[in-house]
Design an enzyme around this catalytic site. Structure first.
Site, PDB file in Angstrom:
ATOM      1  N   CYS A 121      -4.871  -3.115   2.984  1.00  0.00           N
ATOM      2  CA  CYS A 121      -4.680  -2.892   4.399  1.00  0.00           C
ATOM      3  C   CYS A 121      -5.893  -3.180   5.285  1.00  0.00           C
ATOM      4  O   CYS A 121      -6.187  -4.334   5.540  1.00  0.00           O
ATOM      5  CB  CYS A 121      -4.150  -1.481   4.634  1.00  0.00           C
ATOM      6  N   GLU A 163       0.855  -1.199   0.000  1.00  0.00           N
ATOM      7  CA  GLU A 163       0.000   0.000   0.000  1.00  0.00           C
ATOM      8  C   GLU A 163       0.888   1.245   0.000  1.00  0.00           C
ATOM      9  O   GLU A 163       1.938   1.264   0.651  1.00  0.00           O
ATOM     10  CB  GLU A 163      -0.865  -0.009   1.276  1.00  0.00           C
ATOM     11  N   ASN A 183      -7.145   5.770  -2.153  1.00  0.00           N
ATOM     12  CA  ASN A 183      -6.001   4.938  -1.798  1.00  0.00           C
ATOM     13  C   ASN A 183      -6.090   3.735  -2.727  1.00  0.00           C
ATOM     14  O   ASN A 183      -6.983   2.890  -2.555  1.00  0.00           O
ATOM     15  CB  ASN A 183      -6.120   4.528  -0.316  1.00  0.00           C
ATOM     16  N   GLU A 200      -7.029   8.719   7.276  1.00  0.00           N
ATOM     17  CA  GLU A 200      -7.336   8.304   5.896  1.00  0.00           C
ATOM     18  C   GLU A 200      -8.699   8.817   5.437  1.00  0.00           C
ATOM     19  O   GLU A 200      -8.890   9.087   4.250  1.00  0.00           O
ATOM     20  CB  GLU A 200      -7.281   6.775   5.782  1.00  0.00           C
ATOM     21  N   ASN A 243       0.097  -0.871   5.339  1.00  0.00           N
ATOM     22  CA  ASN A 243       0.968  -0.006   6.165  1.00  0.00           C
ATOM     23  C   ASN A 243       0.295   0.003   7.543  1.00  0.00           C
ATOM     24  O   ASN A 243      -0.714   0.692   7.714  1.00  0.00           O
ATOM     25  CB  ASN A 243       0.986   1.438   5.671  1.00  0.00           C
ATOM     26  N   LYS A 264      -9.378   1.542  -2.231  1.00  0.00           N
ATOM     27  CA  LYS A 264      -9.612   1.051  -0.871  1.00  0.00           C
ATOM     28  C   LYS A 264     -10.993   1.457  -0.354  1.00  0.00           C
ATOM     29  O   LYS A 264     -11.372   2.634  -0.425  1.00  0.00           O
ATOM     30  CB  LYS A 264      -8.534   1.603   0.050  1.00  0.00           C
TER      31      LYS A 264
HETATM   32  N1  ING Z   1      -3.647   0.709   8.638  1.00  0.00           N
HETATM   33  C1  ING Z   1      -4.105  -0.059   9.738  1.00  0.00           C
HETATM   34  C2  ING Z   1      -4.672  -1.408   9.350  1.00  0.00           C
HETATM   35  O1  ING Z   1      -5.864  -1.640   9.203  1.00  0.00           O
HETATM   36  C3  ING Z   1      -5.468  -0.192  11.782  1.00  0.00           C
HETATM   37  C4  ING Z   1      -4.999   0.687  10.666  1.00  0.00           C
HETATM   38  C5  ING Z   1      -4.557  -0.929  12.535  1.00  0.00           C
HETATM   39  C6  ING Z   1      -6.814  -0.312  12.026  1.00  0.00           C
HETATM   40  C7  ING Z   1      -4.996  -1.794  13.543  1.00  0.00           C
HETATM   41  C8  ING Z   1      -7.282  -1.149  13.026  1.00  0.00           C
HETATM   42  C9  ING Z   1      -6.372  -1.897  13.781  1.00  0.00           C
HETATM   43  O2  ING Z   1      -3.818  -2.295   9.261  1.00  0.00           O
HETATM   44  C10 ING Z   1      -4.229   0.979   7.423  1.00  0.00           C
HETATM   45  N2  ING Z   1      -3.482   1.713   6.557  1.00  0.00           N
HETATM   46  O3  ING Z   1      -5.358   0.610   7.133  1.00  0.00           O
END
Ligand code: ING
Length: 300
Positions: A168, A46, A106, A142, A193, A123
């Protein structure tokens, strides 16, 4: 047997001062390594071309325009398309897209062995918060920098192999995998990411990796598909993101994995018929699945 050679190109962090040319140079080095290993498809993460800029609050998102691509391909990434055509190897990578009419997504694209774009995904599950949280160590905005993807969950023909893309946070949502599985997907590629903590979270540190792998392994098994999940990871502008790049079989088992946070290539010869046992058995939709009982899934 239907053999396919899948390569994942994990990217170490990209700092704000890193130029696209420098990043593309790093990508090409991995592209060459994967091609030398006989890869059919090489998958990059990503937002492969820039730092994960939604971690920073900007009152006016247009001040982040430098992080978006307004054309694809474009001169900075053209060497990747040229390499694909010259070496007859496909690739997929994620980037921030700014459309001519001003929409921001995205985005991930799939480029075939002739260097043509044969698939695009924007996304859909945008995580994080809506407002600036001034005292947070980093933001996750985001929803401010991107719109919800408007292309749906697509499956694209890649030289006879059905390839789907998620990005992601999508990987945490079972509906995303099922929508691809209902289109008979063979391979689902997922760039990510992922910071150490979920937005606003304060979880035990090991859970970030656990939930990443749990989501992808369950997704592979429950969609009877191969999953290639690839990280941009390590430190970016002082912020850490987890690794966990892995190739996962339709059994849900990890067949290859990266344990560092550097530019790293993994590659596996995968048998695309491995999922058939599940599609024709445990998950044979026409005799086991009960969509007439799933109404709530789309009503709320
Ligand atoms: N990053 C993270 C993901 O879904 C996140 C944000 C992390 C959300 C952990 C919930 C829990 O891996 C992106 N870029 O979506």
């Amino acid at each position: 047997m239907r053999m396919f050679t899948l390569a994942l190109a994990q990217m170490a962090g990209i700092n704000t001062e890193d130029t696209r040319e420098a990043v593309v140079g790093r990508m090409l080095a991995m592209f060459e390594k994967a091609a030398a290993g006989g890869a059919d498809l090489v998958v990059f993460p990503e937002l492969t071309l820039t730092t994960f800029f939604p971690r920073t609050y900007r009152e006016d998102v247009s001040t982040a325009d430098e992080y978006y691509e307004t054309a694809m391909p474009n001169p900075a990434v053209q060497p990747l398309f040229d390499f694909a055509k010259e070496h007859e190897v496909g690739f997929s990578f994620g980037y921030a897209e700014l459309t001519e009419d001003g929409h921001r997504f995205n985005t991930q694209i799939l480029v075939d062995k002739t260097g043509e774009i044969v698939g695009k995904y924007r996304k859909i599950h945008l995580p994080g918060h809506l407002e600036h949280i001034p005292d947070a160590p980093y933001q996750h905005l985001e929803k401010s920098y991107f719109e919800v993807g408007d292309l749906g969950f697509g499956v694209f023909d890649f030289h006879g192999v059905e390839v789907g893309m998620l990005i992601c946070n999508d990987r945490r949502w079972p509906e995303a995998y099922r929508t691809l599985a209902l289109q008979d997907v063979d391979v689902i590629v997922i760039g990510f990411n992922t910071p150490d903590q979920s937005p606003g979270g304060d979880e035990q540190p090991h859970l970030a990796m656990f939930h990443h792998l749990l989501s992808c392994q369950a997704g592979a098994y429950q969609s009877s598909a191969w999953v290639g999940t690839v990280a941009k990871c390590g430190y970016e502008d002082g912020h850490h993101m987890i690794g966990g790049t892995a190739i996962i079989a339709p059994t849900g088992e990890i067949v290859s994995r990266v344990f560092d946070e550097k530019d790293s290539v993994i590659l596996s010869d995968i048998d695309l018929t491995l999922g058939d046992f599940y599609k024709n058995g445990t998950f044979r939709y026409e005799i086991h699945r009960r969509p007439e009982t799933y109404g709530l899934l789309t009503e709320r």
